[in-house]
Design a protein around this motif. Structure first.
Motif, short mmCIF file in Angstrom:
data_model
loop_
_atom_site.label_atom_id
_atom_site.label_comp_id
_atom_site.label_asym_id
_atom_site.label_seq_id
_atom_site.Cartn_x
_atom_site.Cartn_y
_atom_site.Cartn_z
N VAL A 22 19.01 9.39 6.91
CA VAL A 22 19.57 10.56 6.24
C VAL A 22 20.40 11.41 7.19
CG1 VAL A 22 19.01 12.63 4.92
CG2 VAL A 22 17.65 10.54 4.62
N CYS A 23 19.79 11.80 8.31
CA CYS A 23 20.51 12.73 9.19
C CYS A 23 21.02 12.07 10.46
CB CYS A 23 19.64 13.95 9.53
SG CYS A 23 18.15 13.54 10.45
N ILE A 25 19.59 11.18 13.24
CA ILE A 25 19.04 11.44 14.58
C ILE A 25 18.15 10.27 15.02
CG2 ILE A 25 19.07 13.92 14.16
CD1 ILE A 25 15.96 13.72 14.05
N CYS A 44 13.30 10.67 8.76
CA CYS A 44 12.37 11.69 9.25
C CYS A 44 11.38 12.06 8.15
CB CYS A 44 13.11 12.97 9.65
SG CYS A 44 14.60 12.75 10.58
N HIS A 47 12.42 14.62 5.45
CA HIS A 47 13.11 14.31 4.19
C HIS A 47 12.15 13.82 3.13
CE1 HIS A 47 16.53 14.64 6.77
NE2 HIS A 47 16.22 13.57 7.44
ZN LIG Z 1 16.43 12.80 9.34
#
Ligand SMILES: [Zn+2]
Length: 114
Positions: A22-23, A25, A44, A47
């Motif tokens: 999603v992000c 990282i 993560c 989420h």
């Molecule tokens: Zn994430």
């Protein structure tokens, strides 16, 4: 319910480092995250819409009932052996061989077995 089955996702501590879908990282190994089986990606916990689902531990020994008690027992036993040998360099091994574990140490072993 049209949602994917619960087995499609798994909350676990990652065996290997991954990148959040999603992000984006980096998620280091052993950090709890959500693994999505269908896409073989991770994301993560932040989420996750279902924070009530318990984290499943994917590591080998961690999370096994009694494992932490077993480690504590071994840690205490090793520390005791070191202390006895340091104090009695000549007869330390003999003393350890003839004496029982002190009650406080033995109790941790009982916990590990139970
Ligand atoms: Zn994430």
């Amino acid at each position: 319910m049209s949602n994917a089955s619960p087995a499609a996702e798994k909350r676990m501590r990652l065996r290997f480092a991954g990148t959040c879908r999603v992000c984006g990282i980096d998620i280091p190994a052993k950090v709890a995250a959500v693994y999505e089986r269908s896409t073989k990606t991770v994301r993560c916990l932040a989420h996750d819409e279902r924070p009530d689902v318990p984290v499943v531990d994917g590591s080998l020994d961690v999370g096994t009932p009694g494992a932490s008690a077993r480690r504590e027992f071994e840690r205490r036993r090793d520390g005791r052996e070191r202390r006895v040998r340091a104090r009695h360099p000549r007869i330390g091994s003999f003393m350890l061989a003839v004496s029982d574990e002190p009650q406080s140490t033995a109790a941790w072993n009982t916990g590990a077995l139970g």
